[in-house]
Design a protein around this motif. Structure first.
Motif, PDB file in Angstrom:
ATOM      1  N   ALA A 277       1.036  -0.950   0.182  1.00  0.00           N
ATOM      2  CA  ALA A 277       0.183  -0.056  -0.120  1.00  0.00           C
ATOM      3  C   ALA A 277       0.954   1.401   0.347  1.00  0.00           C
ATOM      4  CB  ALA A 277      -1.481  -0.201   1.385  1.00  0.00           C
ATOM      5  N   TRP A 278       1.668   1.203  -0.717  1.00  0.00           N
ATOM      6  CA  TRP A 278       2.572   2.676  -0.472  1.00  0.00           C
ATOM      7  C   TRP A 278       2.271   3.451  -1.502  1.00  0.00           C
ATOM      8  CZ3 TRP A 278       4.865   3.760  -5.264  1.00  0.00           C
ATOM      9  CH2 TRP A 278       4.180   2.976  -6.987  1.00  0.00           C
ATOM     10  N   GLN A 279       1.712   3.420  -2.514  1.00  0.00           N
ATOM     11  CA  GLN A 279       1.046   4.849  -2.931  1.00  0.00           C
ATOM     12  C   GLN A 279      -0.078   5.585  -1.617  1.00  0.00           C
ATOM     13  OE1 GLN A 279       0.073   1.912  -5.691  1.00  0.00           O
ATOM     14  NE2 GLN A 279       0.762   3.395  -7.649  1.00  0.00           N
ATOM     15  N   ASN A 280      -0.366   4.379  -0.562  1.00  0.00           N
ATOM     16  CA  ASN A 280      -0.754   5.746   0.130  1.00  0.00           C
ATOM     17  C   ASN A 280      -0.406   6.345   1.272  1.00  0.00           C
ATOM     18  OD1 ASN A 280      -3.304   4.397  -1.527  1.00  0.00           O
ATOM     19  ND2 ASN A 280      -3.371   2.733   0.811  1.00  0.00           N
ATOM     20  N   ARG A 281       0.925   5.578   1.069  1.00  0.00           N
ATOM     21  CA  ARG A 281       1.722   7.053   2.075  1.00  0.00           C
ATOM     22  C   ARG A 281       2.361   8.293   1.385  1.00  0.00           C
ATOM     23  NH1 ARG A 281      -0.552   2.748   4.583  1.00  0.00           N
ATOM     24  NH2 ARG A 281       0.197   1.123   4.298  1.00  0.00           N
ATOM     25  N   THR A 282       2.873   8.792   2.784  1.00  0.00           N
ATOM     26  CA  THR A 282       3.295  10.202   2.332  1.00  0.00           C
ATOM     27  C   THR A 282       4.357  10.612   3.561  1.00  0.00           C
ATOM     28  OG1 THR A 282       1.479  11.210   3.098  1.00  0.00           O
ATOM     29  CG2 THR A 282       1.730  11.306   1.148  1.00  0.00           C
ATOM     30  N   ALA A 283       5.437  11.167   2.942  1.00  0.00           N
ATOM     31  CA  ALA A 283       6.262  11.838   4.043  1.00  0.00           C
ATOM     32  C   ALA A 283       6.222  12.545   5.316  1.00  0.00           C
ATOM     33  CB  ALA A 283       7.739  12.373   3.253  1.00  0.00           C
ATOM     34  N   GLY A 284       6.317  11.708   6.890  1.00  0.00           N
ATOM     35  CA  GLY A 284       6.194  13.193   7.531  1.00  0.00           C
ATOM     36  C   GLY A 284       4.878  12.489   8.811  1.00  0.00           C
ATOM     37  N   GLN A 285       4.374  12.166   7.528  1.00  0.00           N
ATOM     38  CA  GLN A 285       2.818  10.703   8.282  1.00  0.00           C
ATOM     39  C   GLN A 285       3.789   9.505   9.307  1.00  0.00           C
ATOM     40  OE1 GLN A 285       1.619   7.968   5.052  1.00  0.00           O
ATOM     41  NE2 GLN A 285      -0.513   8.583   5.405  1.00  0.00           N
ATOM     42  N   THR A 286       2.235   9.240  10.308  1.00  0.00           N
ATOM     43  CA  THR A 286       2.204   8.573  11.704  1.00  0.00           C
ATOM     44  C   THR A 286       1.935   7.299  11.180  1.00  0.00           C
ATOM     45  OG1 THR A 286       2.351  10.227  12.953  1.00  0.00           O
ATOM     46  CG2 THR A 286       2.119   7.923  13.539  1.00  0.00           C
ATOM     47  N   VAL A 287       2.093   6.021  11.177  1.00  0.00           N
ATOM     48  CA  VAL A 287       1.029   5.095  10.521  1.00  0.00           C
ATOM     49  C   VAL A 287       2.000   3.566  11.880  1.00  0.00           C
ATOM     50  CG1 VAL A 287       1.978   5.073   8.205  1.00  0.00           C
ATOM     51  CG2 VAL A 287       3.699   4.009   9.532  1.00  0.00           C
ATOM     52  N   THR A 288       0.996   2.444  11.917  1.00  0.00           N
ATOM     53  CA  THR A 288       1.375   1.591  12.556  1.00  0.00           C
ATOM     54  C   THR A 288       2.588   0.508  12.445  1.00  0.00           C
ATOM     55  OG1 THR A 288      -0.713   2.346  14.038  1.00  0.00           O
ATOM     56  CG2 THR A 288       0.080   0.538  14.143  1.00  0.00           C
TER      57      THR A 288
END
Ligand code: ADP
Length: 360
Positions: A277-288
């Motif tokens: 799902a890399w396309q849904n990520r953006t730099a700076g975002q917090t993920v689990t």
């Protein structure tokens, strides 16, 4: 002995509303659409009250959807009564006729269909052999063990060669060992007959062991549909990860994103994680980030430091419960004999086995 009549099942935007005791309308099943293929073994899995049984009962016809449609094969059966649907159900309570012997309990559905006596005999005997009841035809239900009664219930559903077999928590009344052997039996028989099977359970190991695909439900909606491996290794939500086995959840910041890979910052260390799902990520975002306990290692070097609160020998593995700044980390070490064991109170590092981290 293949069942040639087996059918697919489709639900389209199915909603089932009830009125609660305080007169409020609530949705036990909230807009579910799914397709179950012919010959497939699917489980509906989720905590108590999530809408599994209601969904199963709408497929059987014991409940009507408030809106939406149910198809069995190509036929829209939404308005068809249960006895005219091509399904058979195995109930948790067995629901056997107490005054009929095993043979007559099993052959009951064939008599209703007015088959010839020799056909009834032949089919009933074949099924009794298949489910392991040979020689017990003259026993009454109260002369059988719980496991044998469940076999009678299964045989009674199978003998009519339904297009779809439905199971409502059929093993709940059996002890733990018998549950495991009966679930293996159910799987063997289902494979042999190739019959479409829909199975309700709240037991994740039962769902994993039986299913081609698992449908994980929560509060009336589908959280995820996938093979046991997909839902275990790539859970779509924290709910699924937590419900299917144990998990560690670690909050991380996304540093950068590349094709199929997300790079995160975990306690100051940079980690590359395979990510569909890399396309849904953006730099700076917090993920689990999820790490299964068996994917975590304790070592003298690693990603971040942790403190061992407890170290318990569990037989098959050494279990550690650790703490890093208030975050609990569970470690299951199945190779404990191969390397150094750590003790309670020690400060060590957390490391991860390769390609085992998953971003939710
Ligand atoms: P599960 O099988 O996942 O435990 P159910 O499908 O039995 O869940 O129930 C889903 C929700 O619908 C629950 O909150 C339950 O209390 C409610 N419910 C089920 N049947 C009825 C009914 N006949 N009347 C009112 N509420 C119901």
């Amino acid at each position: 002995m293949k069942n040639t009549n087996t059918k697919n099942v489709t639900l389209k935007n199915v909603i089932r509303e009830y009125v609660s005791p305080d007169k409020k309308t609530f949705r036990a099943v909230n807009d579910i659409s799914l397709e179950i293929h012919s010959g497939e073994f699917v489980t509906l899995l989720g905590p108590s009250g999530c809408g599994k049984t209601t969904t199963l009962r709408m497929i059987a016809g014991f409940e009507n959807p408030t809106s939406g449609d149910v198809f069995i094969g190509d036929e829209n059966v939404t308005a068809v009564t249960p006895d005219n649907r091509d399904t058979a159900m195995v109930f948790q309570s067995y629901a056997l006729f107490p005054h009929y012997d095993v043979f007559n309990n099993i052959s009951f559905g064939l008599r209703l269909r007015k088959l010839k006596e020799d056909e009834i005999n032949k089919r009933t005997k074949e099924i009794m052999e298949l489910v392991g009841l040979k020689g017990l035809g003259e026993r009454l239900p109260n002369q059988l063990s719980g496991g044998q009664q469940q076999r009678v219930a299964l045989a009674r559903a199978l003998v009519v060669e339904p297009g779809v077999l439905l199971f409502d928590e059929p093993l709940s009344n059996l002890d733990a060992k018998l549950r495991v052997s009966m679930r293996n039996e159910i799987k063997r028989i289902q494979r042999r007959l190739g019959i479409t099977s829909i199975y309700v359970t709240h037991d994740q190991s039962e769902a994993m062991a039986l299913s081609d695909r698992v449908i994980v439900m929560n509060k009336g909606v589908i959280e995820q549909i996938g093979t046991p491996n997909e839902i275990y290794s790539h859970p779509a939500s924290v709910f699924v990860a937590d419900f299917i086995g144990r998990s560690n959840f670690i909050e991380c910041k996304v540093r950068s994103v590349g094709e199929g890979v997300t790079t995160v910052d975990m306690y100051g260390k940079t980690l590359e994680i395979q990510d569909t799902a890399w396309q849904n990520r953006t730099a700076g975002q917090t993920v689990t980030v999820m790490a299964r306990p068996e994917s975590v290692r304790l070592a003298d070097q690693g990603v971040f430091k942790t403190h061992i609160n407890s170290s318990i020998f569990m037989g098959a593995m050494q279990e550690y419960i650790c703490d890093t700044d208030g975050m609990q980390i569970i470690v299951e070490d199945y190779d404990y004999a191969q390397h150094k064991a750590y003790s309670e109170g020690e400060d060590v590092y957390v490391a991860f086995k390769e390609n085992t981290l998953h971003i939710i």
